[in-house]
Design an enzyme around this catalytic site. Sequence first.
Site, short mmCIF file in Angstrom:
data_model
loop_
_atom_site.label_atom_id
_atom_site.label_comp_id
_atom_site.label_asym_id
_atom_site.label_seq_id
_atom_site.Cartn_x
_atom_site.Cartn_y
_atom_site.Cartn_z
CD GLN A 33 -2.69 -1.03 2.48
OE1 GLN A 33 -2.37 -1.58 3.57
NE2 GLN A 33 -3.86 -0.44 2.37
CE1 TYR A 60 4.79 -10.43 8.03
CE2 TYR A 60 5.84 -8.63 8.90
CZ TYR A 60 4.97 -9.74 9.00
OH TYR A 60 4.73 -10.31 10.33
N PRO A 219 -3.51 -6.65 17.39
CG PRO A 219 -2.77 -4.50 17.96
CD PRO A 219 -2.55 -5.72 17.26
CG ASN A 307 -3.45 3.02 16.02
OD1 ASN A 307 -5.05 2.95 16.36
ND2 ASN A 307 -3.03 2.27 14.97
#
Length: 339
Positions: A33, A60, A219, A307
């Site tokens: 992205q 990744y 999370p 966050n």
Amino acid sequence: MSETPKMVYKQLGKTGLKVSALSYGAWVSFGDQLGLEEAKELLKTAYDAGINYFDNAENYSSGKAEILMGKAFKELGWKREDIVVATKVYFGSQLPDMTINAKGLSRKHIVEGVQASLARLQLEYVDLLLAHRPDPSVPMEEVVRAFNHVLDRGWAFYWGTSEWTGAQLLEAWEVADRLGLVGPAVEQPEYNIFQRHKVERDFAPVYEKHGLGLTVWSPLASGILTGKYSGGNVPEGSRLSVEKFAWLRKGIMEGKRAQIDAVDKLKPIAERMGATPAQLALAWCAANPRVSTVITGSSKRSQLEDNLKALNFIDKITDDVKKEIDDIVGDLAWQPRGW
């Protein structure tokens, strides 16, 4: 609360390493992205807020995430001692055209994998090297010896695991103790309000006998705990809207509807604190004293800044709040992942 508080630092298990309570990971966003400038902006935002732990893996984006992070580190010019870098080996980086030995936990792949990761990251060493999954085809003694070889060569300072069981960790420690070698210092499990078994039950004997640092991932339960998928909606630009993660979208929308609905019932708790649902979920993870760092994975600066404000609410996760959350979530907290 609008201001981001001072970062909290925790010790990583029984090591002397201090890591930020919130950290930043490259899964999904780096290489898929984001480009270099966006990556630099996110990493700088994290670093300026006190984040010192950065997570990656060889697979990744087929290695592109490590390449992008390495380029960003180089251009940002940070002192190496100021950051803690973790990467993982197991899945390989040459997807989909891998040869038979370019994955797994053989001594060959562990050594060649970390060398390839270091080249992509443009680093002489990583702070932590993790076995991304257990490999039942390889004897535990070979795995333990191979990771100790990496430590002895200075390619990593600590080794650990990701998504291993408590029994596998105890076996690794038994081998390490018998051979006078170093055992796994850290485990990276999935941990969130809906996924608790490993952290809160399975690892209990490991904590007691050896201590264990935890660098937990997901999370926000792949975005479910943000509340943005309420009613089965998939917002444009979200992780689940990325075609590469269609499998994840299908798994969540078809198998996790009860969790999506439960988040709507958690929202009043967050509102009462002055938090967003995401901030509540992050604070809940970070409030567990067993958790060393909570890995976040924002693709936008605004998301990362939001966050980080979860730090304001860690102390507000009292026993009463935990019980209130548990009463809403019930058995959903202990169900298998489901995809």
